[in-house]
Design an enzyme around this catalytic site. Structure first.
Site, PDB file in Angstrom:
ATOM      1  N   CYS A 122       0.798  -1.238   0.000  1.00 30.31           N
ATOM      2  CA  CYS A 122       0.000   0.000   0.000  1.00 30.31           C
ATOM      3  C   CYS A 122       0.828   1.285   0.000  1.00 30.31           C
ATOM      4  O   CYS A 122       0.508   2.225  -0.722  1.00 30.31           O
ATOM      5  CB  CYS A 122      -1.003  -0.004   1.154  1.00 30.31           C
ATOM      6  SG  CYS A 122      -0.292  -0.105   2.813  1.00 30.31           S
ATOM      7  N   HIS A 150      -3.027   0.807   7.128  1.00 28.44           N
ATOM      8  CA  HIS A 150      -3.254   0.806   5.690  1.00 28.44           C
ATOM      9  C   HIS A 150      -3.236   2.256   5.222  1.00 28.44           C
ATOM     10  O   HIS A 150      -3.539   3.167   6.000  1.00 28.44           O
ATOM     11  CB  HIS A 150      -4.612   0.161   5.377  1.00 28.44           C
ATOM     12  CG  HIS A 150      -4.942   0.101   3.924  1.00 28.44           C
ATOM     13  ND1 HIS A 150      -4.041  -0.325   2.972  1.00 28.44           N
ATOM     14  CD2 HIS A 150      -6.075   0.440   3.235  1.00 28.44           C
ATOM     15  CE1 HIS A 150      -4.608  -0.259   1.769  1.00 28.44           C
ATOM     16  NE2 HIS A 150      -5.833   0.203   1.911  1.00 28.44           N
ATOM     17  N   SER A 208      -4.277  -3.022  -2.012  1.00 30.25           N
ATOM     18  CA  SER A 208      -4.636  -3.751  -0.795  1.00 30.25           C
ATOM     19  C   SER A 208      -4.869  -5.212  -1.155  1.00 30.25           C
ATOM     20  O   SER A 208      -5.081  -5.547  -2.321  1.00 30.25           O
ATOM     21  CB  SER A 208      -5.922  -3.163  -0.185  1.00 30.25           C
ATOM     22  OG  SER A 208      -6.421  -3.984   0.852  1.00 30.25           O
TER      23      SER A 208
END
Length: 320
Positions: free
Chosen positions: A139, A174, A191
């Site tokens: 990410c 994330h 992702s």
């Protein structure tokens, strides 16, 4: 136990500042290739040892790949090019397709070292290297690549949007690249989970975009705990300014829906105000001198983790 959790949280903040927020993602460690390319032998062998530890079929997988003489040629994705008539939405979709075509890196070894404190120009050099090597990414690498690929689109503003979620006592980090153009928000990213990456340019407010991700997290039984939002990133690939990764830090446990909406509206105004201003000098402590205290929300005090998850869920981690 409270103090342990607090110090763990502080460690996570430090890791995140160094761009290593995934170093222990949900309790699962992973490595970073710090030696550049070509990979040195030590990094290469460590990667395979790690694959043997984390993959369900373990050593057999590594042996079957390393011993094969007829592995298929992997196609190298082409960096997108556009006709003058290609709309911004279509360009963003093409960039996301390119990021997706590089594929998610499941090896447990991140191939490109991203230090968040480096000047933008150095991070853009790494993005160029990503397009040359065409290796799988995660990410944070996708955010840097997304900035690089949208630098030539002056009508598109880009900003980092990162999340900390919790599942069964573990924290997961994330990050995606938020985009804003023509009065609409969207995002580019990478992702394991389809719903936690690309968002088309169709969200009227930053609140709508964040709520879309929060719903996606709920779909994976994750609780979204914190949202960090940066400032707009310069379009100048030679800029020596640093990316402002977390101009606003929002603790969702402490904010009502209405308070969250107000904070996100405030952040949207802050981002608009930054356009056209000269960049701050790239020093470590520049965030401490960014004007009035209302400019950036102070990091809320640490919260003890909820350990009341049901027993069967504790043994299993859904990684996002």
């Amino acid at each position: 136990p409270g103090s342990t959790v607090g110090s763990l949280d502080e460690r996570e903040e430090e890791q995140e500042d160094e761009g290593e927020e995934d170093m222990r993602d949900g309790g699962v460690p992973f490595y970073v290739n710090r030696g550049g390319f070509p990979l040195d032998e030590e990094t290469w062998e460590r990667m395979w040892r790690h694959v043997a530890r984390i993959h369900p079929t373990g050593e057999d997988l590594g042996k079957s790949i390393r011993g094969a003489t007829d592995l298929p040629k992997i196609p190298i994705p082409s960096v997108p090019t556009y006709q003058p008539t290609t709309t911004i939405s279509q360009r963003l979709e093409a960039i996301q397709k390119y990021i997706r075509d590089l594929q998610y890196n499941h090896t447990g070894t991140q191939f490109f070292e991203i230090k968040k404190s480096r000047p933008l120009t150095a991070l853009m050099d790494i993005a160029k290297e990503m397009t040359r090597e065409a290796l799988p990414i995660k990410c944070l690498e996708a955010v840097i690549l997304g900035i690089y690929l949208t630098n030539s689109m002056p009508g598109v503003e880009r900003f980092p949007l990162s999340f900390m979620s919790q599942f069964s006592g573990n924290h997961f980090h994330h990050i995606v690249l938020g985009v804003h153009s023509g009065g609409r928000f969207g995002a580019l990213g990478m992702s394991r989970r389809e719903e936690l990456m690309f968002k088309p340019l169709e969200f009227r407010t930053l609140t709508d975009l964040v709520q879309e991700y929060e719903a996606a997290y709920r779909g994976y039984w994750h609780t979204l705990r914190k949202v960090r939002i940066g400032q707009y990133v310069s379009h100048d690939p030679h800029s020596v300014e640093q990316i402002d990764w977390k101009h606003s830090i929002l603790d969702l446990d402490k904010l009502s829906k209405e308070e969250l909406r107000r904070e996100l509206e405030r952040h949207t105004r802050d981002m608009r105000l930054k356009i056209g201003k000269p960049p701050p000098s790239p020093t470590k402590d520049r965030r401490n001198s960014m004007g009035s205290p209302s400019k950036r929300r102070p990091s809320p005090e640490k919260k003890v983790l909820d350990q009341t998850s049901s027993g069967d869920m504790n043994a299993y981690q859904i990684r996002v």
